[in-house]
Enzyme design. Sequence first.
Site, PDB file in Angstrom:
ATOM      1  N   GLU A  90       0.831  -1.192   0.000  1.00 37.99           N
ATOM      2  CA  GLU A  90       0.000   0.000   0.000  1.00 37.99           C
ATOM      3  C   GLU A  90       0.872   1.251   0.000  1.00 37.99           C
ATOM      4  OE1 GLU A  90      -2.812  -0.156   3.222  1.00 37.99           O
ATOM      5  OE2 GLU A  90      -3.180  -2.290   2.882  1.00 37.99           O
ATOM      6  N   CYS A 325      -3.626   1.208   7.418  1.00 37.16           N
ATOM      7  CA  CYS A 325      -2.441   0.486   6.964  1.00 37.16           C
ATOM      8  C   CYS A 325      -2.637  -1.025   7.034  1.00 37.16           C
ATOM      9  CB  CYS A 325      -1.251   0.895   7.818  1.00 37.16           C
ATOM     10  SG  CYS A 325       0.318   0.338   7.147  1.00 37.16           S
TER      11      CYS A 325
END
Length: 345
Positions: A90, A325
């Site tokens: 990510e 996250c």
Amino acid sequence: MLIADLRQRLRALGANPDHESRVLRHWVRRLPLEGGKRPLQGWLPKAVWEALPGLMAELEGLLSLRSEHAGGDGQSARLLLGLNDGQTVETVLLPRDGVCVSSQVGCAVGCRFCMTGVDGLIRQVGSAEIVAQVVLARCKNAQLKKVVFMGMGEPSHNLANVLDAITLLGREGGFAHKQLVFSTVGDERAFEALNESEVKPALALSLHTTDAAKRADLLPRAPRLSPEELVEAADAYARASGYPIQYQWTLLDGVNDGPEELDGIVRLLKGRYGLLNMIPFNTAEGLPFQRPSWERARAIAAELSARGVLTKLRDSAGQDVEGGCGQLRAREAKGRPARVVRIHA
């Protein structure tokens, strides 16, 4: 691909250090290969010039955009990026021209409030793959000014690759050194390497609690440095580098938001060269923690500031798209077995 491999390939084609630097600058800053005040053609060795289109295409192919999730603020976005081996990481586009990059697929620290470490460490992200995240972000925002190493992974567990990326970004990437932020749970090896690094980034220290026993529970595989030892090492680096430390604190309702923690924060951080970034927990399915109310978080930040600790209350980009996250990757990879790699100190 590693940056060192890239440099070696350029040398094998006849490039000298100046040629290497120029080629890398064109990649990281997304500059056109042709034209400009000092054209590459005719200045680079012929073999290097002829190899450049293929090399740039190879670098462009290090990552692919799997999905993009825009934040409700109109400025942030979480990107799920595919690597060549099928794994994903990510990258987050941040407000005020910043980007947050990942340094590992998964993480071995196992922070109990973070989705990234659920499957452990799967693999390291190579230095060129780290920089490629910045290059891709520049496609989205040509005015990029800041890179923070706060995405998936613990940078101190991939130290060589992260520092190689930081050095390239600071030398050829056009980023001010203080706008490169190395985030860590705290590792003696990281403090030593940062002090010796040619490009010295700003430091963000993930503290989360001032209680050593509670920290060992919340961050089960972090190095066993006490909060006092961590703050002393961070403060020494801050004064040597000239950049204030960013102490990171994920605010967990009923866990690290009580009066004893606030007293501990004042005891440890008052008078230090740094600031406290307080981020309310990003709610994630399957994790046993709750996000405190914004009013409660704001009251805590105000109290700490009044007691002499500079505190900034921040919201995690991507909360409105369940993009905390590790969450995007966890959803995308659900049902796919992960190979866990243990880190040995």
